[in-house]
Design a protein around this motif. Structure first.
Motif, PDB file in Angstrom:
ATOM      1  N   ASP A  20     -33.683  28.420  19.033  1.00  0.00           N
ATOM      2  CA  ASP A  20     -33.640  28.936  20.405  1.00  0.00           C
ATOM      3  C   ASP A  20     -32.777  28.058  21.319  1.00  0.00           C
ATOM      4  OD1 ASP A  20     -35.210  31.104  19.775  1.00  0.00           O
ATOM      5  OD2 ASP A  20     -37.082  30.170  20.406  1.00  0.00           O
ATOM      6  N   GLY A  56     -43.738  32.936  15.870  1.00  0.00           N
ATOM      7  CA  GLY A  56     -43.679  31.498  16.056  1.00  0.00           C
ATOM      8  C   GLY A  56     -44.849  30.980  16.877  1.00  0.00           C
ATOM      9  N   CYS A  82     -36.584  29.683  12.806  1.00  0.00           N
ATOM     10  CA  CYS A  82     -37.799  28.987  13.231  1.00  0.00           C
ATOM     11  C   CYS A  82     -38.002  27.875  12.226  1.00  0.00           C
ATOM     12  CB  CYS A  82     -38.997  29.934  13.240  1.00  0.00           C
ATOM     13  SG  CYS A  82     -40.565  29.059  13.437  1.00  0.00           S
ATOM     14  N   CYS A  92     -39.786  23.571  19.651  1.00  0.00           N
ATOM     15  CA  CYS A  92     -39.810  22.515  18.650  1.00  0.00           C
ATOM     16  C   CYS A  92     -38.402  21.929  18.516  1.00  0.00           C
ATOM     17  CB  CYS A  92     -40.202  23.061  17.292  1.00  0.00           C
ATOM     18  SG  CYS A  92     -41.786  23.892  17.289  1.00  0.00           S
ATOM     19  N   ASN A 112     -36.718  35.793  14.400  1.00  0.00           N
ATOM     20  CA  ASN A 112     -36.936  34.724  13.419  1.00  0.00           C
ATOM     21  C   ASN A 112     -37.848  35.217  12.295  1.00  0.00           C
ATOM     22  OD1 ASN A 112     -39.358  34.809  14.726  1.00  0.00           O
ATOM     23  ND2 ASN A 112     -39.148  32.820  15.723  1.00  0.00           N
TER      24      ASN A 112
END
Ligand SMILES: Cc1ncc(C[n+]2csc(CCOP(=O)(O)OP(=O)(O)O)c2C)c(N)n1
Ligand SMILES: Cc1ncc(C[n+]2csc(CCOP(=O)(O)OP(=O)(O)O)c2C)c(N)n1
Ligand code: SF4
Ligand code: SF4
Ligand SMILES: [Mg+2]
Ligand SMILES: [Mg+2]
Lengths: 339, 602, 602, 339
Positions: D24, D127, D202, D19, D123
């Motif tokens: 990341d 996710g 996240c 995203c 996170n």
């Protein structure tokens, strides 16, 4: 149950199939004795196990028993306890069952703090499959799968449980018929996940792995009973003591010869993770093995926390109706067929 | 009538679709919807792999699939056009948001030049509207921010299609009000956009030329809701809890596309459902088995990779003869495969994917709505026969939605189990003579202590037994118990078409709509073809062999390389032919029809 | 000639048996041995569940099974008598150690009265010898302790049978010397007991009346050793390492009866084999896959429950198209089942026990000695086709032993893989046109960096691909690749009997001996019956359908509820019949023969 | 490789599918940068991952990559390293991948001390499967599977690794572009299993879970860089310090206002399990998050120990012959057929 139960009330008619001389015999006796003392009716007790010699346990305890598959007993027991929280649930497994294939389930059962009594019968070997080394075998263990000696650094059950966030950790041994029930009683009383590591001798594949623990005289030299609020003193003559150097976490031995050990030894505090870790990690020729309740620092157990958020109820027809009609609905009420 | 919305993941396409679906249902149409999610959570804006789509077929008297071909495609950006144009029928209506067709965007989508200039588009009725600009015109004055304005374009488009299909806006306006109660300017912007889109359609008379006006549904009177397969499963399980009076313990580990069941049931916790997110799939099935041992109805669910992990523990449930429901929402494999795409390739794993002889019952819902009843059936079988029951759904059934007539709660079956409480002569492998189910006594019952497990048990005393003949006998019991389920359940009959004749098309699971549609058309064309749909995969249903033998040819379309067809051939030595497709996409009616026609000709 | 030794786990029965087997081989007999372990490690002395037995059939020209019926049974205690008497043929010789038949002992074994008084025994030639006392007489003077004397009675019995069958004692005396080099008095006691037993036989002329003297083996000239299936597998894998020039990484988790492979290969570590005892079976297969990714030949092995756990990761190997060998030493299931007993009930799990369409190659050795070659074949297929290969052995094949002609190392095949090293045009899913194997470039090779995994890959570039048609194409590739293996390998022919005719008995795996024996007898009786044995379970061998069609009837004996028979029926629509047995015990020749005769009559 | 590598040399042509705004991205950049600095040729590097957003990592690093199955990456990597010990093996996974389904493999990889660089991108959420709580989610986390808030006590990755017997444990965050490569370089240099927990945001399902860590100014207030041999000082103005009370293991904050913190703060010792545990366990509103090399106390790695016992060689024909002829053999040399 009102009348006093005895170990016999927890004994089945099943012939025990452990090797003659196996340490598991003493453990099953200690457990029966403990159960009788606790006094819960056999029908309100359940034993869940994985696979292994240790995992044969349920057959020998007259209670509800489930001999499941290798490594999964903590997970099965978690489901059992969630579904039937009134049961007194005991989980029994070997070092392979609990720490090798089942390590993850043990980790999560401890972390979640589900009210289970988990008994890890540690003989530092795979008994049932005829003697391969296990995650608790000391380095250099020669076994059919490690003919040249193992090179793995072993897992330390107490240290692992501390890392997993366990709130009750104890250790005893098959050779301690009085101590073991004491520790088991404490484990049972602890609400939340309680891990009891029981050092057990596998006479066939790993005889003497726990060294002098088996021998009454040497036991007192080679182990120390840690007791909350009491100085760490050991030895047949209570002539030795342990002092923790808190900064390094190292533990050293003091001797009566150098002054009264009871005054100089560190006073054990079972709520301290530092002390728990320190006594779990002690290593070296002369260092004793810590037994007793090594760590006990209760927090609310999983089911209690859960039920505070979501009180349990059985679903009835009105509940169901609510669910079925939730979201947008529409009603069709045509007199005749649509075009 | 088939409408497809496609845009970037951030474009609100799924909301647009589901609001339109609701309105279609309220308008008396039958419908099936199918959301087509991207594999990525939120891929970079404008990329083809970030495109989200929602397709709906609505009309009547019966709608069976979400439609082979699209009549109206709304593509919010070039990437959506690129990945969705192929679904539009020749001459179909293509609506694009002109504002999004910038060079930057069409390059991101992988077009060399402006796709709107492409001659290809001449095959369709192209309608270019700068939806972004029109939306801003409508809402900017309402105090919405730029971003809020951008986001309202899905409601603008919804307003437009509402106009095109003569829909009422009120339900949606109410819904917006509740949904965005806390952010007033968003509610206002969305409502404003909806109205503006509607007005635009009216002014420009868009859709006036849409070929056939969709028909009304031929559904019975009653109260309906639109339901996805996954929600129907959750409700079915909730109903099983009510009907059995038992605790329901759903133990699972998240995985696409099965996760919805965990989410759905977690919402019911306050009503009495236990849900448990385990550390992995093995722990999940183990906990469910533990729950069943404890006297609850233990359920676990996952998709292919997670189900594979459960195999060993499912064997334990077979050996210990405990009730258990294992839901497999199949997805395309092998391995991680195409996680968001549907496939039916786990049937043989369900049949045989355990070591040793470990028969289970297996059910497969054919449509989203059917999932409710299948869950009740699964619970009934699990409790009656003390056995694991596998339910094979798939990503298509899970996510597709259709109208569902809400059942009368009082007419639901009684599933109360008979727990044993009398110690006299009891042992846990005492069997019911009729069902062969073993005796179930649950922990906590006074005097009934016993031990079960995965080692073979003596048929006569329930103790561990290594006796050769006992193992044979217990193996036979386990096999006969499952086989016997067929006797107590209805014989199979065709879903459509003659009960004997030239050709039967035999399906299972989510191919239902496509097969039914094809057979419907074939029957209309006077072809001697039947549709037989198997919902009971193990044991195969009563009367199946006789029914199959009454046709000259058997065609088995499956979204796999031929699995049910193998079972039929092995079981009955009938030369059934497979029609197989593993593209992650449902069959098209046309493909099945054509194959049937080819078979009829030979 | 079939001899069976049975006694308490502590009686040294396995040593006795294997020494006798060695001597039988040295005497020129063909033979098959089968140790029959108790499920418990060391159950209490004298109990029936602590009985350990060892059976050997020796003679010639060919020995095919360890024997349906026993000619000579030596039962060291009442528990051994109780659990083994049924195996003795009517009129067979029963030798018992009188000293052990005390009331205490026969009660422990579950006898009400003295079993030696039972009329039942009149059916046999009973020979009562106080072996314990005779042994002590012989050895007590040699300075052995009471315990050492007690323990030597197996050697006394060995001496006796050596006399009965005219064997030389020297080899055993030498073996005792080496084995007990460190405990001289034990060596002396054992040798003394051996000699005493022999002398006793000679004096009492025991066995002079044994019916037929066993024949010599009709084996080709060469150097032989006795080998169990599990050892033959270890050696086969060691040979695969040598022939491929690759590292061999055997990653496993202990489980009965597969553990022997880990033990066997661990012994070869110093020669270059990597063995890894993983934390569980999933880690084991994962590590093997990692090893293969790294350019080694990754192998894992287990038995039913452990294999079930590997299913998900095996799917990864299928998707990533990596070489991998998965050995399943089958045991009786479901779940924990009967861990020490043999069964063939994992065939369908091997075929279908993975989610999605995930075809693998599957081989099944028919005899212990054959395991060597099957392992080489498995390595060859895994490396040539870049695929997992499942090898299905079972507890019987693993533990049974037979003579094996040691192959010439120089004549072993070349299995060297072709690693790709040229970056030009490389991607990891480039396929060999003939085998359809993908290109294998191993980490560490300059310039060949690439990524593989379990998500579907583009056939043309090896990147992740969610394209519908690509998934179909890759699925086809995976299926065709496995199917294509049959083309490159020999067509199937009967193992015995005519290549067309009335009846073919089709088997796989460890039923070999029993079927072969039965067909042998049937042929001798002039019956038109053939034995076809399948070693290549997936893909089924070339020419199989044609061969099957050339017989009127097909009978498929299996130690399961009918698995190969299902494959044959589904694949060829041939009405093959199953003969099924799940008792944890191998078939008897007689049962197969009788079934065949019944079929021939109808 | 001789010429200086750059991050670009470790960059593939694969479009990143995280995203926009996901933490990341920064991590992949830091890893590329670190690899370039280390200078191993891309063809001698391998990245192994499980499944999850984090596990997409291998696609974005130009090296040999294996995107395996959920939770099993440490096991796959162990096999890879055993077979191909010269490779530089990195393992990447999320908190679900490494600590939920993969907890057991991580435990055993750490315990065995196989020379792997294990990056745990934490996170505190799942996710890829759209936002369920994970074993590291704080209690009370509301997620689709815990709509009323979670009740599990979370796992602490550092504490878990200590319990597992890990010998290198570090922590950094996606928001620390300079710190992260430093820590990664240390992890790489450590021979044996190195676990690096990387706090990762996240943005879609758990935005802000690490609180102020994301913000440059607050980071300095909310985290402390532990450095071996240096006093534990933090704060933008270096005006705060940490003092460990060794007996209880508790950590408290001291302030410059009360005297010079650099002199009073405890000097960090990365070889001390007591300190490592203490800073891993710190909890409470004001307590900073410890980042840096939290524990480093090398012992011989698995493969080195193994190869000392059993030097590796490739099996040749003579070896094979030895094996084939081991045990009793006999030779049959009949002139004619036996009877
Ligand atoms: C899935 C699976 N893997 C392996 C086995 C084989 N197995 C049974 S018990 C056991 C380990 C026994 O060791 P431990 O748990 O320490 O128990 P002990 O016998 O020493 O009491 C193993 C590997 C099994 N039954 N199932
Ligand atoms: C066997 C299996 N179970 C479940 C899944 C679904 N799944 C994929 S990733 C994931 C967890 C993701 O969380 P995490 O590891 O923390 O990674 P993140 O996405 O947060 O980076 C799950 C449950 C799967 N792919 N395979
Ligand atoms: S093998 Fe060891 S642990 Fe198992 S029963 Fe025998 S002595 Fe006990
Ligand atoms: S879901 Fe979260 S972790 Fe996954 S890519 Fe998106 S922001 Fe990153
Ligand atoms: Mg053990
Ligand atoms: Mg995560």
């Amino acid at each position: 149950m009102n009348q006093q139960l005895t170990a016999k009330d927890f004994t089945t008619d099943q012939e025990i199939r452990w090797c003659p001389g196996c340490g598991d015999y003493a453990i099953v006796n200690a457990v029966r004795k403990t159960l009788a003392q606790i006094g819960t009716s056999p029908s309100d007790v359940a034993f869940v196990s994985g696979i292994g010699c240790a995992a044969r346990f349920p057959y020998y305890i007259d209670s509800y028993g489930f001999h499941t598959v290798h490594g999964r007993a903590p997970a099965v027991a978690s489901g059992l306890k969630l579904a039937n929280p009134e049961l007194d649930v005991w989980v029994v497994g070997g070092d392979g069952d609990f720490l090798s294939i089942g390590g993850n389930h043990l980790l999560h059962a401890l972390r979640r703090n589900i009210d289970l009594n988990l008994l890890l019968l540690n003989n530092a070997i795979y008994g049932l499959t005829k003697g391969q080394y296990s995650p608790t075998s000391p380095p250099g263990t020669r076994s059919p799968s490690t003919p040249a000696g193992s090179v793995d650094r072993p897992a330390n059950a107490v240290q692992f449980a501390l890392g997993a966030g366990a709130r009750f950790i104890a250790r005893s041994a098959d050779t301690l018929p009085n101590h073991l029930p004491e520790v088991l009683t404490r484990a049972h009383a602890h609400k939340g996940a309680s891990l009891v590591e029981i050092l057990q001798n596998c006479i066939v594949y790993n005889d003497g792995v726990w060294g002098g623990m088996a021998d009454k005289t040497t036991t007192q030299e080679l182990s120390i009973r840690v007791v909350h609020g009491e100085p760490m003193v050991f030895g047949k003559e209570s002539d030795k003591g342990l002092v923790i150097d808190f900064e390094s976490g190292n533990v050293s031995i003091i001797h009566e010869a150098d002054g009264p050990v009871a005054e100089r030894a560190t006073v054990y505090n079972e709520t301290s993770w530092v002390m728990a870790n320190a006594v779990a990690r002690m290593e070296g020729e002369d260092m004793p093995t810590a037994i007793g309740v090594i760590y006990c620092d209760p927090v609310e157990d999983y089911i209690t926390s859960l039920r505070k958020k979501i009180p349990f109820k059985v679903m009835n027809k009105d509940d169901l109706k609510d669910l079925l009609y939730a979201g947008g609905t529409w009603t069709r009420d045509e007199q005749s067929d649509p075009e | 009538m088939v409408v497809r919305f496609a845009g970037d993941s951030g474009d609100g396409v799924q909301i647009l679709g589901s609001e339109f679906a609701k309105s279609s249902a309220l308008n008396g149409h039958d419908l099936i919807t199918f959301p087509d999610f991207p594999a990525e959570i939120r891929a970079p804006v404008g990329t083809t792999f970030g495109v989200s789509a929602y397709q709906i077929q609505f009309g009547g008297p019966l709608v069976l699939t979400h439609g082979d071909e699209v009549d109206v495609l709304i593509a919010f950006n070039p990437a959506a056009l690129k990945t969705n144009l192929h679904s539009l029928r020749l001459g179909g209506l293509l609506i694009i948001d002109e504002g999004a067709y910038t060079p930057r965007n069409y390059k991101k989508a992988g077009y060399e030049g402006d796709p709107l200039e492409d001659e290809e588009l001449a095959k369709y009725q192209l309608l270019k509207i700068d939806i972004t600009a029109r939306t801003h015109e409508a809402v900017d004055a309402m105090g919405a921010s730029k971003k809020q304005g951008d986001r309202a374009k899905n409601f603008w488009a919804l307003g437009l299609v509402y106009w095109m299909f003569g829909r009422d806006r009120q339900e949606t306006i109410d819904w917006i009000k509740t949904k965005f109660a806390k952010i007033e300017e968003v509610a206002a912007a969305n409502t404003g956009a909806l109205n503006a889109g509607h007005a635009y359609g009216e002014t420009m008379e868009i859709g006036a030329d849409l070929a056939a006006k969709p028909q009304q549904a031929a559904l019975p009177n009653g109260t309906y809701r639109a339901i996805t397969g996954i929600d129907a499963m959750s409700l079915g399980l909730a109903a099983a809890a009510t009907c059995s009076g038992m605790k329901l313990a759903y133990c699972s580990y998240p995985i696409t596309p099965a996760t919805g069941l965990l989410h759905g049931l977690a919402k019911f916790q306050a009503k009495g459902v236990i849900t448990f997110q385990a550390e992995d799939e093995i722990a999940a099935v183990a906990a469910a088995i533990g729950a069943s041992f404890g006297g609850a109805l233990g359920i676990t669910g996952s998709s292919g990779p997670g189900i594979a992990l459960k195999a060993e523990a499912m064997g334990l449930a077979v050996g210990a003869e405990l009730p258990l429901i294992v839901v497999n929402v199949q997805r395309a494999g092998p391995s991680t495969g195409l996680p968001t795409k549907a496939e039916q390739a786990d049937l043989l794993m369900a049949m045989y994917g355990r070591h040793g002889e470990a028969p289970c019952a297996i059910l497969a819902p054919a449509t989203p709505a059917e999932c409710f009843q299948v869950m009740l059936d699964a619970a009934d079988i699990a409790l009656t026969y003390m056995t694991p029951v596998i339910v094979l759904a798939d990503g298509y059934i899970a996510n597709a939605a259709e109208p569902w007539q809400i059942p009368d709660v009082d007419s639901l079956p009684d599933l109360k189990p008979k727990f044993h409480t009398d110690p006299e002569g009891f042992h846990p492998f005492l069997r019911d003579e009729k069902t062969l189910a073993r005796a179930w006594a649950i922990p906590g019952t006074p005097g009934m202590q016993h031990r079960i497990g995965g080692i073979e048990r003596g048929a006569n005393n329930g103790h561990i037994s290594y006796e050769p003949e006992n193992h044979q006998q217990m193996t036979n019991f386990r096999a006969e118990k499952i086989a016997g389920i067929a006797n107590d359940r209805p014989a199979i009959t065709p879903d459509l078409g003659p009960s004997s004749g030239k050709l039967a098309i035999v399906g299972w699971g989510s191919t239902y709509g496509a097969i039914h549609g094809a057979v419907n058309e074939l029957n209309k064309d006077g072809k001697d073809v039947a549709h037989i749909h198997v919902r009971q995969m193990s044991p195969l249903p009563r009367g199946f062999e006789e029914l199959l033998r009454s046709y000259d040819h058997i065609l088995v379309p499956e979204m796999n390389m031929g699995q049910l067809v193998k079972l039929i051939r092995a079981e009955y030595l009938i030369d059934a032919k497979g029609l197989n497709q593993v593209t992650g996409k449902p069959f098209k009616v046309g493909k099945i029809k054509q194959t049937a026609l080819d078979m009829l000709e030979n």
